[in-house]
Design an enzyme around this catalytic site. Sequence first.
Site, PDB file in Angstrom:
ATOM      1  N   GLU A 227      -7.200   8.176   6.953  1.00  0.00           N
ATOM      2  CA  GLU A 227      -7.428   8.775   8.264  1.00  0.00           C
ATOM      3  C   GLU A 227      -7.985  10.200   8.205  1.00  0.00           C
ATOM      4  OE1 GLU A 227      -3.807   8.396  10.531  1.00  0.00           O
ATOM      5  OE2 GLU A 227      -3.795   6.220  10.398  1.00  0.00           O
TER       6      GLU A 227
ATOM      7  N   ARG B 236       0.855  -1.191   0.000  1.00  0.00           N
ATOM      8  CA  ARG B 236       0.000   0.000   0.000  1.00  0.00           C
ATOM      9  C   ARG B 236       0.890   1.240   0.000  1.00  0.00           C
ATOM     10  NH1 ARG B 236      -2.497   2.838   4.991  1.00  0.00           N
ATOM     11  NH2 ARG B 236      -3.716   4.425   3.913  1.00  0.00           N
TER      12      ARG B 236
ATOM     13  N   GLU C 101      -3.186  -0.464   8.238  1.00  0.00           N
ATOM     14  CA  GLU C 101      -1.986  -0.092   9.002  1.00  0.00           C
ATOM     15  C   GLU C 101      -2.063  -0.684  10.402  1.00  0.00           C
ATOM     16  OE1 GLU C 101      -0.973   4.077   9.436  1.00  0.00           O
ATOM     17  OE2 GLU C 101      -1.462   4.465   7.337  1.00  0.00           O
TER      18      GLU C 101
ATOM     19  N   TYR D 112      -3.829   1.250  16.110  1.00  0.00           N
ATOM     20  CA  TYR D 112      -2.573   1.329  16.864  1.00  0.00           C
ATOM     21  C   TYR D 112      -2.774   1.102  18.366  1.00  0.00           C
ATOM     22  CZ  TYR D 112      -0.251   2.839  12.642  1.00  0.00           C
ATOM     23  OH  TYR D 112       0.260   2.872  11.374  1.00  0.00           O
TER      24      TYR D 112
ATOM     25  N   HIS E 276      -2.957  10.925   1.253  1.00  0.00           N
ATOM     26  CA  HIS E 276      -2.304  10.663   2.533  1.00  0.00           C
ATOM     27  C   HIS E 276      -1.619  11.966   2.962  1.00  0.00           C
ATOM     28  CE1 HIS E 276      -0.787   7.184   5.192  1.00  0.00           C
ATOM     29  NE2 HIS E 276      -0.364   8.291   5.776  1.00  0.00           N
TER      30      HIS E 276
ATOM     31  N   ASN F 132      -7.021   1.339  10.284  1.00  0.00           N
ATOM     32  CA  ASN F 132      -5.698   1.558  10.886  1.00  0.00           C
ATOM     33  C   ASN F 132      -5.879   1.481  12.388  1.00  0.00           C
ATOM     34  OD1 ASN F 132      -4.886   2.077   8.302  1.00  0.00           O
ATOM     35  ND2 ASN F 132      -4.319   4.217   8.641  1.00  0.00           N
TER      36      ASN F 132
HETATM   37  O1  IFM Z   1       2.917   7.373  10.102  1.00  0.00           O
HETATM   38  C1  IFM Z   1       1.552   7.373  10.339  1.00  0.00           C
HETATM   39  C2  IFM Z   1       0.790   7.226   9.049  1.00  0.00           C
HETATM   40  O2  IFM Z   1       1.109   8.210   8.126  1.00  0.00           O
HETATM   41  C3  IFM Z   1      -0.701   7.304   9.317  1.00  0.00           C
HETATM   42  N1  IFM Z   1      -1.081   6.396  10.350  1.00  0.00           N
HETATM   43  C4  IFM Z   1      -0.328   6.386  11.571  1.00  0.00           C
HETATM   44  C5  IFM Z   1       1.145   6.254  11.260  1.00  0.00           C
HETATM   45  C6  IFM Z   1       1.974   6.245  12.572  1.00  0.00           C
HETATM   46  O3  IFM Z   1       1.743   7.393  13.293  1.00  0.00           O
END
Ligand code: IFM
Length: 455
Positions: free
Chosen positions: A166, A77, A358, A294, A121, A292
């Site tokens: 995002e 990606r 992500e 985290y 992005h 995404n």
């Molecule tokens: O690096 C970023 C990415 O550009 C978008 N999602 C989170 C990642 C880590 O912060």
Amino acid sequence: MVERRFPDGFLWGTATAAYQIEGAVDEDGRGPSIWDTFSHTPGKTFEGHTGDVACDHYHRWPEDVHLMQQLGAPAYRFSIAWPRILPQGTGQVNQRGLDFYDRLVDALLQAEITPFVTLYHWDLPQALQDRGGWAARETAEAFAAYADVVARRLGDRVKHWITHNEPWVVAFVGHFLGVHAPGIQDARIAIQVSHHLLLSHGHAVPAIRAASPDAQVGITLNLSPVRPATEAEEDRLAAQRYDGFLNRWFLDPLFGRGYPQDMLATYGELAPTAQTGDLDAIAVPIDFLGVNYYTPAFVRYDASVLNPLKAILVPPEELQAAGYELTEMGWAIVPDGLYELLIRLQRDFAPSTIYITENGAAFADQLEDGAVRDPKRIAFLHDHFAAAHRALQDGVPLRGYFVWSLMDNFEWAHGYSKRFGLIYIDYETLERIPKESYAWYSEVIRANGLVQLGQ
Ligand code: IFM
């Protein structure tokens, strides 16, 4: 020993974004983006770092494709830099910009790697910002026109498209907190921007499909399960509101429910201005949802905070004291949060297909004797893959998983101080050094399953 096997055809991948890796900011007709302006503004990024050179992927992409091939991940990606394609945001198309991505796509296909293209992005052409940026409705139209140009050129070979990455971050980190480009701090603008981002998605999807009829088109959201700091009713309500702010504000309209009523009430006169038909456009059916993930959001009620957007997130030190391990970003490591999120998406929105577009972690990697040992990243990925596997077993239509990131890169306001890569970048020499996690991930891909840690 393979602990857990993934379904045949499960799409393992890696992810990057144009401004974070490409460099070459003034080559081959590229126009400036808001991130060039922002990163060159004193005080905006860690030690004044910019994406001027980044990983120099613009020149070193053949080596990077080779590294992907060695890794064995069947998908990649990446994002297209809008200012390479339309230096002024609209109007004159820069063929040399398109040529770059054309060559990259061909090389990926040659290497049997499926390209997933993200159209936005975060690197808006500065010329569009000068005309109002995402706060201006015209930018949504400009985005659809840009999507059309790119899809016409690449749509014969690219079959997976992501409109936005995002939009919450673009709207609120860029226009409310102001720590990302364009650095605006205005709640009303941020909320209006979120509407224009969604609208632009709604207009771009049919444009992409018209140019590439067999394409799969989706959008990527940053989503987190929201956990109240305590069981107190006030914290529970604060968490519900934060869920509306971060998750439902985007999910509800995309899945045809319009903006959530509780958030419209919370925003009051800050609610976005929309035209008739906007919500129908936004609700255009998508082929997949990109997720995404985290970390969860841990939220606490605070009566002193009147602004509805300023939720009180539990600070990293407190999370650590409560027993959570943190990444270098200060984010709590909670693999179960991924499971919880996927199950919730399935229950509440039932997308036909989900890709994790992500997931990954920054750690303080060190190059020692020519090698980078990153056991924490391996453990992080192992545990998150296991959580994803559990969700699959429980019926979540998860079809692929993209690790953020293929290589260390420009981490926005943090500059190069945070390393998320499977490949270490020596920023002095731009040498690429695969980390231990790269070799481990390669094993996972080969086995199409989780390789036991410590083997
Ligand atoms: O690096 C970023 C990415 O550009 C978008 N999602 C989170 C990642 C880590 O912060």
